[in-house]
Design a protein around this motif. Structure first.
Motif, PDB file in Angstrom:
ATOM      1  N   GLY A 173       0.803  -1.208   0.000  1.00 40.85           N
ATOM      2  CA  GLY A 173       0.000   0.000   0.000  1.00 40.85           C
ATOM      3  C   GLY A 173       0.840   1.263   0.000  1.00 40.85           C
ATOM      4  N   SER A 174       1.940   1.249   0.764  1.00 37.94           N
ATOM      5  CA  SER A 174       2.800   2.432   0.818  1.00 37.94           C
ATOM      6  C   SER A 174       3.478   2.675  -0.519  1.00 37.94           C
ATOM      7  CB  SER A 174       3.851   2.286   1.924  1.00 37.94           C
ATOM      8  OG  SER A 174       4.759   1.230   1.638  1.00 37.94           O
ATOM      9  N   SER A 175       3.821   1.599  -1.233  1.00 38.28           N
ATOM     10  CA  SER A 175       4.442   1.758  -2.554  1.00 38.28           C
ATOM     11  C   SER A 175       3.452   2.325  -3.560  1.00 38.28           C
ATOM     12  CB  SER A 175       4.988   0.415  -3.053  1.00 38.28           C
ATOM     13  OG  SER A 175       6.119   0.012  -2.306  1.00 38.28           O
ATOM     14  N   LEU A 176       2.211   1.890  -3.476  1.00 39.19           N
ATOM     15  CA  LEU A 176       1.196   2.417  -4.387  1.00 39.19           C
ATOM     16  C   LEU A 176       0.969   3.901  -4.118  1.00 39.19           C
ATOM     17  CD1 LEU A 176      -0.845   1.960  -6.627  1.00 39.19           C
ATOM     18  CD2 LEU A 176      -2.472   1.154  -4.901  1.00 39.19           C
ATOM     19  N   ARG A 177       0.913   4.267  -2.848  1.00 36.04           N
ATOM     20  CA  ARG A 177       0.732   5.688  -2.523  1.00 36.04           C
ATOM     21  C   ARG A 177       1.901   6.517  -3.040  1.00 36.04           C
ATOM     22  NH1 ARG A 177      -0.592   3.506   2.510  1.00 36.04           N
ATOM     23  NH2 ARG A 177       1.327   4.327   3.419  1.00 36.04           N
ATOM     24  N   ALA A 178       3.130   6.027  -2.826  1.00 36.84           N
ATOM     25  CA  ALA A 178       4.309   6.760  -3.292  1.00 36.84           C
ATOM     26  C   ALA A 178       4.312   6.894  -4.806  1.00 36.84           C
ATOM     27  CB  ALA A 178       5.585   6.056  -2.819  1.00 36.84           C
ATOM     28  N   GLY A 179       3.932   5.827  -5.495  1.00 37.41           N
ATOM     29  CA  GLY A 179       3.928   5.859  -6.953  1.00 37.41           C
ATOM     30  C   GLY A 179       2.895   6.807  -7.510  1.00 37.41           C
ATOM     31  N   LEU A 180       1.690   6.767  -6.962  1.00 35.56           N
ATOM     32  CA  LEU A 180       0.644   7.672  -7.450  1.00 35.56           C
ATOM     33  C   LEU A 180       1.014   9.128  -7.166  1.00 35.56           C
ATOM     34  CD1 LEU A 180      -2.600   5.722  -6.456  1.00 35.56           C
ATOM     35  CD2 LEU A 180      -1.580   5.939  -8.727  1.00 35.56           C
ATOM     36  N   ALA A 181       1.607   9.393  -6.006  1.00 35.56           N
ATOM     37  CA  ALA A 181       2.030  10.759  -5.691  1.00 35.56           C
ATOM     38  C   ALA A 181       3.073  11.250  -6.688  1.00 35.56           C
ATOM     39  CB  ALA A 181       2.576  10.828  -4.264  1.00 35.56           C
ATOM     40  N   SER A 182       3.965  10.344  -7.093  1.00 36.88           N
ATOM     41  CA  SER A 182       5.014  10.733  -8.038  1.00 36.88           C
ATOM     42  C   SER A 182       4.455  11.046  -9.417  1.00 36.88           C
ATOM     43  CB  SER A 182       6.077   9.627  -8.144  1.00 36.88           C
ATOM     44  OG  SER A 182       5.609   8.517  -8.902  1.00 36.88           O
ATOM     45  N   LEU A 183       3.304  10.458  -9.746  1.00 28.82           N
ATOM     46  CA  LEU A 183       2.694  10.681 -11.062  1.00 28.82           C
ATOM     47  C   LEU A 183       1.813  11.924 -11.104  1.00 28.82           C
ATOM     48  CD1 LEU A 183       1.674   7.033 -12.028  1.00 28.82           C
ATOM     49  CD2 LEU A 183       3.431   8.426 -13.130  1.00 28.82           C
ATOM     50  N   GLU A 184       1.493  12.493  -9.954  1.00 26.14           N
ATOM     51  CA  GLU A 184       0.593  13.642  -9.918  1.00 26.14           C
ATOM     52  C   GLU A 184       1.056  14.789 -10.819  1.00 26.14           C
ATOM     53  OE1 GLU A 184      -2.291  14.427  -8.909  1.00 26.14           O
ATOM     54  OE2 GLU A 184      -2.860  12.684  -7.725  1.00 26.14           O
ATOM     55  N   PRO A 185       2.352  15.144 -10.837  1.00 25.10           N
ATOM     56  CA  PRO A 185       2.759  16.280 -11.679  1.00 25.10           C
ATOM     57  C   PRO A 185       2.791  15.970 -13.176  1.00 25.10           C
ATOM     58  CG  PRO A 185       4.318  15.883  -9.873  1.00 25.10           C
ATOM     59  CD  PRO A 185       3.456  14.682  -9.987  1.00 25.10           C
ATOM     60  N   THR A 186       2.595  14.718 -13.558  1.00 21.16           N
ATOM     61  CA  THR A 186       2.676  14.332 -14.967  1.00 21.16           C
ATOM     62  C   THR A 186       1.325  14.523 -15.644  1.00 21.16           C
ATOM     63  OG1 THR A 186       1.979  12.004 -14.791  1.00 21.16           O
ATOM     64  CG2 THR A 186       4.279  12.527 -14.193  1.00 21.16           C
ATOM     65  N   PRO A 187       1.271  14.476 -16.975  1.00 16.06           N
ATOM     66  CA  PRO A 187      -0.014  14.611 -17.675  1.00 16.06           C
ATOM     67  C   PRO A 187      -0.800  13.316 -17.783  1.00 16.06           C
ATOM     68  CG  PRO A 187       1.762  14.503 -19.260  1.00 16.06           C
ATOM     69  CD  PRO A 187       2.412  14.510 -17.909  1.00 16.06           C
ATOM     70  N   ALA A 188      -0.380  12.268 -17.098  1.00 17.43           N
ATOM     71  CA  ALA A 188      -1.043  10.969 -17.232  1.00 17.43           C
ATOM     72  C   ALA A 188      -2.513  11.058 -16.850  1.00 17.43           C
ATOM     73  CB  ALA A 188      -0.348   9.927 -16.364  1.00 17.43           C
ATOM     74  N   ALA A 189      -3.364  10.490 -17.688  1.00 19.86           N
ATOM     75  CA  ALA A 189      -4.800  10.430 -17.410  1.00 19.86           C
ATOM     76  C   ALA A 189      -5.170   9.159 -16.665  1.00 19.86           C
ATOM     77  CB  ALA A 189      -5.586  10.502 -18.717  1.00 19.86           C
ATOM     78  N   ALA A 190      -4.259   8.185 -16.652  1.00 18.31           N
ATOM     79  CA  ALA A 190      -4.481   6.917 -15.968  1.00 18.31           C
ATOM     80  C   ALA A 190      -3.128   6.253 -15.791  1.00 18.31           C
ATOM     81  CB  ALA A 190      -5.423   6.012 -16.769  1.00 18.31           C
ATOM     82  N   ALA A 191      -3.097   5.213 -14.979  1.00 20.13           N
ATOM     83  CA  ALA A 191      -1.857   4.464 -14.774  1.00 20.13           C
ATOM     84  C   ALA A 191      -2.160   2.975 -14.770  1.00 20.13           C
ATOM     85  CB  ALA A 191      -1.189   4.856 -13.459  1.00 20.13           C
ATOM     86  N   VAL A 192      -1.339   2.211 -15.488  1.00 21.24           N
ATOM     87  CA  VAL A 192      -1.379   0.756 -15.387  1.00 21.24           C
ATOM     88  C   VAL A 192      -0.385   0.358 -14.310  1.00 21.24           C
ATOM     89  CG1 VAL A 192      -0.931  -1.440 -16.533  1.00 21.24           C
ATOM     90  CG2 VAL A 192      -2.042   0.408 -17.787  1.00 21.24           C
ATOM     91  N   VAL A 193      -0.873  -0.331 -13.290  1.00 21.62           N
ATOM     92  CA  VAL A 193      -0.044  -0.741 -12.155  1.00 21.62           C
ATOM     93  C   VAL A 193       0.341  -2.202 -12.333  1.00 21.62           C
ATOM     94  CG1 VAL A 193       0.104  -0.940  -9.650  1.00 21.62           C
ATOM     95  CG2 VAL A 193      -1.261   0.900 -10.687  1.00 21.62           C
ATOM     96  N   LEU A 194       1.649  -2.448 -12.316  1.00 19.15           N
ATOM     97  CA  LEU A 194       2.200  -3.787 -12.518  1.00 19.15           C
ATOM     98  C   LEU A 194       3.065  -4.142 -11.317  1.00 19.15           C
ATOM     99  CD1 LEU A 194       2.599  -6.190 -14.527  1.00 19.15           C
ATOM    100  CD2 LEU A 194       4.561  -4.932 -15.445  1.00 19.15           C
ATOM    101  N   LEU A 195       3.033  -5.413 -10.908  1.00 13.74           N
ATOM    102  CA  LEU A 195       3.863  -5.898  -9.813  1.00 13.74           C
ATOM    103  C   LEU A 195       5.119  -6.553 -10.374  1.00 13.74           C
ATOM    104  CD1 LEU A 195       1.106  -7.557  -7.584  1.00 13.74           C
ATOM    105  CD2 LEU A 195       1.830  -5.159  -7.682  1.00 13.74           C
ATOM    106  N   VAL A 196       6.263  -6.310  -9.741  1.00 11.96           N
ATOM    107  CA  VAL A 196       7.533  -6.786 -10.283  1.00 11.96           C
ATOM    108  C   VAL A 196       7.657  -8.307 -10.236  1.00 11.96           C
ATOM    109  CG1 VAL A 196       8.903  -6.787  -8.138  1.00 11.96           C
ATOM    110  CG2 VAL A 196      10.006  -6.210 -10.325  1.00 11.96           C
ATOM    111  N   ASP A 197       6.897  -8.968  -9.357  1.00 14.57           N
ATOM    112  CA  ASP A 197       7.112 -10.407  -9.146  1.00 14.57           C
ATOM    113  C   ASP A 197       6.196 -11.288  -9.996  1.00 14.57           C
ATOM    114  OD1 ASP A 197       4.718  -9.969  -7.860  1.00 14.57           O
ATOM    115  OD2 ASP A 197       5.316 -10.876  -5.961  1.00 14.57           O
ATOM    116  N   GLN A 198       5.677 -10.769 -11.100  1.00 10.71           N
ATOM    117  CA  GLN A 198       4.834 -11.564 -12.002  1.00 10.71           C
ATOM    118  C   GLN A 198       5.479 -11.580 -13.389  1.00 10.71           C
ATOM    119  OE1 GLN A 198       0.983  -9.538 -11.228  1.00 10.71           O
ATOM    120  NE2 GLN A 198       0.328 -11.476 -10.327  1.00 10.71           N
TER     121      GLN A 198
END
Length: 215
Positions: A91-116
């Motif tokens: 959960g903390s990684s998802l929060r950090a990642g979404l916060a980092s994307l806030e300044p970008t123009p992204a309209a959506a994000a595809v979230v992928l896990l490294v262990d798959q």
């Protein structure tokens, strides 16, 4: 900033969660597990899947062995994001990642896990297309009808997802609520990807398995 939501030119970011410490793997950081020909770090394969699917920007959340990942992994075109609280769960990684994307123009994000490692560009592209072509704000890959990763989160849902992400529960509760309301777009990916996780030593052969959906 004006953004076109749910159109062919909507920018869809890639968000790779790669901070896990691999507790059940004896403390081996999952991002650094050797994968495929040449034994390159697993994080490279996952980030490559997002880039190959056309996601931009691609942000990679790091935690366990972060310095080693930054020094040893080739992540061209990616933005590394530090999560000092990675031990508290995904959960903390998802929060950090979404916060980092806030300044970008992204309209959506595809979230992928490294262990798959069985999830490649084809599955990621299908999730992105659900947003661009169908206007989906929340979407999830399914495998023979069973919901899994990757997932797509529209920008308008990021605050709610971040507020409810805790421990090892990322967007699960938000997606489950959406599914109950019929507001979750399901994207079948079983023909192009495999959702198996690398969690224990018994799973390590998955790192060298054929990679479906890399065309």
């Amino acid at each position: 900033m004006n953004r076109k939501i749910g159109t062919a030119d909507s920018p869809v970011a890639g968000l790779l969660l790669a901070a896990g410490g691999g507790r059940r793997l004896g403390g081996r950081a999952k991002a650094l597990l050797p994968a495929g020909p040449g034994g390159r770090p697993l994080v490279e394969r996952a980030a490559g899947a997002l880039r190959a699917a056309g996601c931009a920007p691609v942000h990679v959340v790091l935690g366990a062995a972060e310095e080693a990942v930054r020094a040893g992994a080739r992540l061209p075109g990616c933005v590394p994001v530090s999560n000092p609280g990675w031990e508290s769960g995904m959960g903390s990684s998802l929060r950090a990642g979404l916060a980092s994307l806030e300044p970008t123009p992204a309209a959506a994000a595809v979230v992928l896990l490294v262990d798959q490692p069985g999830i490649g560009p084809a599955a990621v592209a299908r999730l992105a297309a659900a947003h661009r072509e169908r206007g989906a704000e929340l979407a999830a890959a399914t495998y023979d009808g069973v919901r899994g990763h990757p997932v797509l989160l529209g920008r308008r849902r990021w605050p709610e997802v971040a507020a409810r992400a805790a421990g090892d529960r990322g967007a699960r509760d938000v997606l489950a609520d959406a599914a109950r309301r019929g507001a979750l777009t399901l994207v079948e990916c079983g023909d192009v990807a495999a959702p198996d996780d690398v969690d224990t030593p018994a799973d390590l052969p998955l790192l060298d398995a054929p990679r479906p959906g890399w065309h």
